[in-house]
Design an enzyme around this catalytic site. Sequence first.
Site, PDB file in Angstrom:
ATOM      1  N   LEU A 163     -69.505   8.941 -28.412  1.00  0.00           N
ATOM      2  CA  LEU A 163     -69.246  10.363 -28.255  1.00  0.00           C
ATOM      3  C   LEU A 163     -67.882  10.521 -27.594  1.00  0.00           C
ATOM      4  O   LEU A 163     -67.599   9.868 -26.589  1.00  0.00           O
ATOM      5  CB  LEU A 163     -70.308  11.022 -27.370  1.00  0.00           C
ATOM      6  CG  LEU A 163     -71.561  11.613 -28.007  1.00  0.00           C
ATOM      7  CD1 LEU A 163     -72.429  12.260 -26.930  1.00  0.00           C
ATOM      8  CD2 LEU A 163     -71.247  12.609 -29.102  1.00  0.00           C
ATOM      9  N   ASP A 164     -67.040  11.396 -28.145  1.00  0.00           N
ATOM     10  CA  ASP A 164     -65.735  11.645 -27.542  1.00  0.00           C
ATOM     11  C   ASP A 164     -65.901  12.187 -26.116  1.00  0.00           C
ATOM     12  O   ASP A 164     -66.917  12.828 -25.816  1.00  0.00           O
ATOM     13  CB  ASP A 164     -64.956  12.669 -28.374  1.00  0.00           C
ATOM     14  CG  ASP A 164     -64.598  12.151 -29.753  1.00  0.00           C
ATOM     15  OD1 ASP A 164     -64.473  10.926 -29.908  1.00  0.00           O
ATOM     16  OD2 ASP A 164     -64.459  12.980 -30.677  1.00  0.00           O
ATOM     17  N   PRO A 165     -64.914  11.968 -25.243  1.00  0.00           N
ATOM     18  CA  PRO A 165     -65.004  12.510 -23.876  1.00  0.00           C
ATOM     19  C   PRO A 165     -65.235  14.017 -23.841  1.00  0.00           C
ATOM     20  O   PRO A 165     -65.936  14.516 -22.956  1.00  0.00           O
ATOM     21  CB  PRO A 165     -63.645  12.141 -23.269  1.00  0.00           C
ATOM     22  CG  PRO A 165     -63.248  10.894 -23.995  1.00  0.00           C
ATOM     23  CD  PRO A 165     -63.732  11.090 -25.405  1.00  0.00           C
ATOM     24  N   ALA A 181     -66.985  15.702 -25.880  1.00  0.00           N
ATOM     25  CA  ALA A 181     -68.304  16.011 -26.422  1.00  0.00           C
ATOM     26  C   ALA A 181     -69.378  15.718 -25.380  1.00  0.00           C
ATOM     27  O   ALA A 181     -69.229  14.844 -24.534  1.00  0.00           O
ATOM     28  CB  ALA A 181     -68.564  15.190 -27.678  1.00  0.00           C
ATOM     29  N   ARG A 202     -65.178  16.366 -36.203  1.00  0.00           N
ATOM     30  CA  ARG A 202     -63.800  16.880 -36.051  1.00  0.00           C
ATOM     31  C   ARG A 202     -63.114  17.045 -37.406  1.00  0.00           C
ATOM     32  O   ARG A 202     -62.340  17.980 -37.618  1.00  0.00           O
ATOM     33  CB  ARG A 202     -62.981  15.938 -35.162  1.00  0.00           C
ATOM     34  CG  ARG A 202     -63.319  16.037 -33.694  1.00  0.00           C
ATOM     35  CD  ARG A 202     -62.457  15.112 -32.845  1.00  0.00           C
ATOM     36  NE  ARG A 202     -62.774  13.711 -33.052  1.00  0.00           N
ATOM     37  CZ  ARG A 202     -61.865  12.738 -33.223  1.00  0.00           C
ATOM     38  NH1 ARG A 202     -60.576  13.035 -33.252  1.00  0.00           N
ATOM     39  NH2 ARG A 202     -62.249  11.488 -33.371  1.00  0.00           N
TER      40      ARG A 202
END
Length: 311
Positions: free
Chosen positions: A48-50, A52, A183
């Site tokens: 998970l992206d930071p 998110a 994204r």
Amino acid sequence: MSKPRKPKGRAVSGWLILDKPVDFGSTEAVSKIKWLFNAQKAGHAGTLDPLASGMLPIALGDATKTVPYVMDGRKIYEFTVSWGEQRTTDDLEGEVVASSDKRPAKDEIVALLPKYTGTISQIPPQFSAIKIDGERAYDLARDGEAVDIPAREVEIYRLNLIGCPDENTARFEVECGKGTYVRALARDFGRDLGCYGHISDLRRTFVAPFAEEAMVPLADLVALEEIEDRDERLAALDAFLIDTGEALSALPHLAVSEDQAHRLRMGNPIILRGRDAPLSAEDAWVTARGRLVAIGEIAGGEFRPKRVFGG
């Protein structure tokens, strides 16, 4: 001869379904959980992206052997697209590279969604973990290089418009397969609608087979650090763990005797008898007295172990 090093930490095993907060990286989260649980091994199933939040399944100990089966599972995300700007990272973190005053009408957005449902071709974001000639795309992008990332097929099972809070934003829910970049969906929506777009909020609510209700906020785990007694603290943490076998619930399952379990743990196949024995399966899991013994293949009237688990 030097003695082999003893592994650091406890041989604790199971899944922790973390509710990852924003501004906390997935690798950072795994390190924090490994330290909190004093675990020998830890890994996660799907970055998970930071920026998110939401479900980050973290495997401890033997559960790390089941990570690939969770990585392949369906995922559900809720996300907000902000219209009017395309950014380098396709989210709030990046620099603006194109802008527009146009804003899409609700019916335009709804009409677009069938194009992005089913098996679609998607080009991952420039800032992604895709490897290009052995290097991560995000490293090349940070160095200012134009990255040529080939398109690939991904599966979108369900895509809904939840609502439009205002003319500048729209909120969606998507159920998708492995390798889908949300994204990239925001980027492509904006291009198709002629207004540009990027992710301004992203939350993962489901990673098969784990339900949203299984998520544990990081703050709840960190709060247990206040328990001074080590054994009491670790017992309180362990209460949040889900059995390793839960990750395999979508696969065929067999229950075997302790004698058969012993053979499997030694790496040997076992013969399957009885009219109800499955004929073939690329992946199946075996338990003895409710404890996970092995993951393996069913073929030729046998169960052949690929990965075995401690007794």
